[in-house]
Design a protein around this motif. Structure first.
Motif, PDB file in Angstrom:
ATOM      1  N   PRO A 103      44.575  42.908  31.841  1.00 37.02           N
ATOM      2  CA  PRO A 103      45.648  41.991  31.412  1.00 37.02           C
ATOM      3  C   PRO A 103      46.801  41.918  32.419  1.00 37.02           C
ATOM      4  O   PRO A 103      47.316  40.833  32.695  1.00 37.02           O
ATOM      5  CB  PRO A 103      46.125  42.571  30.080  1.00 37.02           C
ATOM      6  N   GLY A 104      47.178  43.037  32.976  1.00 32.82           N
ATOM      7  CA  GLY A 104      48.232  43.034  33.982  1.00 32.82           C
ATOM      8  C   GLY A 104      47.804  42.311  35.241  1.00 32.82           C
ATOM      9  O   GLY A 104      48.594  41.610  35.880  1.00 32.82           O
ATOM     10  N   TYR A 105      46.540  42.457  35.612  1.00 34.43           N
ATOM     11  CA  TYR A 105      46.001  41.775  36.788  1.00 34.43           C
ATOM     12  C   TYR A 105      46.014  40.266  36.589  1.00 34.43           C
ATOM     13  O   TYR A 105      46.452  39.519  37.461  1.00 34.43           O
ATOM     14  CB  TYR A 105      44.586  42.293  37.058  1.00 34.43           C
ATOM     15  N   VAL A 106      45.553  39.805  35.440  1.00 32.88           N
ATOM     16  CA  VAL A 106      45.539  38.365  35.154  1.00 32.88           C
ATOM     17  C   VAL A 106      46.972  37.833  35.092  1.00 32.88           C
ATOM     18  O   VAL A 106      47.263  36.738  35.580  1.00 32.88           O
ATOM     19  CB  VAL A 106      44.771  38.069  33.845  1.00 32.88           C
ATOM     20  N   SER A 107      47.878  38.607  34.528  1.00 33.07           N
ATOM     21  CA  SER A 107      49.279  38.209  34.477  1.00 33.07           C
ATOM     22  C   SER A 107      49.867  38.092  35.878  1.00 33.07           C
ATOM     23  O   SER A 107      50.606  37.156  36.187  1.00 33.07           O
ATOM     24  CB  SER A 107      50.074  39.218  33.654  1.00 33.07           C
ATOM     25  N   PHE A 108      49.539  39.019  36.751  1.00 37.52           N
ATOM     26  CA  PHE A 108      50.037  38.984  38.122  1.00 37.52           C
ATOM     27  C   PHE A 108      49.482  37.798  38.890  1.00 37.52           C
ATOM     28  O   PHE A 108      50.211  37.099  39.589  1.00 37.52           O
ATOM     29  CB  PHE A 108      49.682  40.292  38.839  1.00 37.52           C
ATOM     30  N   ILE A 109      48.186  37.543  38.750  1.00 37.06           N
ATOM     31  CA  ILE A 109      47.546  36.443  39.468  1.00 37.06           C
ATOM     32  C   ILE A 109      48.064  35.095  38.975  1.00 37.06           C
ATOM     33  O   ILE A 109      48.349  34.199  39.763  1.00 37.06           O
ATOM     34  CB  ILE A 109      46.009  36.514  39.310  1.00 37.06           C
ATOM     35  N   SER A 110      48.217  34.936  37.664  1.00 38.44           N
ATOM     36  CA  SER A 110      48.625  33.642  37.123  1.00 38.44           C
ATOM     37  C   SER A 110      50.122  33.406  37.224  1.00 38.44           C
ATOM     38  O   SER A 110      50.570  32.265  37.147  1.00 38.44           O
ATOM     39  CB  SER A 110      48.189  33.526  35.665  1.00 38.44           C
ATOM     40  N   GLY A 111      50.911  34.446  37.366  1.00 36.06           N
ATOM     41  CA  GLY A 111      52.358  34.302  37.422  1.00 36.06           C
ATOM     42  C   GLY A 111      52.983  34.110  36.066  1.00 36.06           C
ATOM     43  O   GLY A 111      54.147  33.718  35.960  1.00 36.06           O
ATOM     44  N   LEU A 112      52.231  34.355  35.007  1.00 32.76           N
ATOM     45  CA  LEU A 112      52.743  34.212  33.650  1.00 32.76           C
ATOM     46  C   LEU A 112      53.039  35.581  33.064  1.00 32.76           C
ATOM     47  O   LEU A 112      52.337  36.547  33.355  1.00 32.76           O
ATOM     48  CB  LEU A 112      51.703  33.506  32.768  1.00 32.76           C
ATOM     49  N   PRO A 113      54.042  35.687  32.197  1.00 32.57           N
ATOM     50  CA  PRO A 113      54.276  36.974  31.530  1.00 32.57           C
ATOM     51  C   PRO A 113      53.149  37.289  30.551  1.00 32.57           C
ATOM     52  O   PRO A 113      52.477  36.386  30.047  1.00 32.57           O
ATOM     53  CB  PRO A 113      55.604  36.783  30.805  1.00 32.57           C
TER      54      PRO A 113
END
Length: 87
Positions: free
Chosen positions: A27-37
């Motif tokens: 989840p943190g990885y996807v959040s970092f890649i997408s730029g969304l919280p």
């Protein structure tokens, strides 16, 4: 046997991704890649954005590493063609 190897690589990759040390990081990885919280990742529109950005990220890596692989196969062939081989 050659056709089984990519399938086995995919299966073992999925198993290693589902391990207790990697899965909680996703989840943190996807959040970092997408730029969304992380609080916005549970909405449908945010999921589409995260999926689209992640696919572009993977496509970029695929393009770069495929290019490096192709260049790696061409370079030894070019080097060997310039060396005079005498017997």
């Amino acid at each position: 046997m050659v056709f089984v190897l990519p399938f086995l690589a995919f299966i073992f990759g999925a198993i290693s991704f589902a391990s207790p040390c990697c899965l909680p990081l996703s989840p943190g990885y996807v959040s970092f890649i997408s730029g969304l919280p992380m609080s916005d990742l549970d909405r449908g529109a945010s999921r589409k954005v995260a999926l689209r950005v992640s696919l572009f990220f993977v496509a970029g890596f695929t393009l770069v590493f495929s290019g490096q692989l192709a260049a790696g196969y061409q370079q030894p062939r070019q080097l060997l063609s310039t060396i005079p081989l005498s017997r």
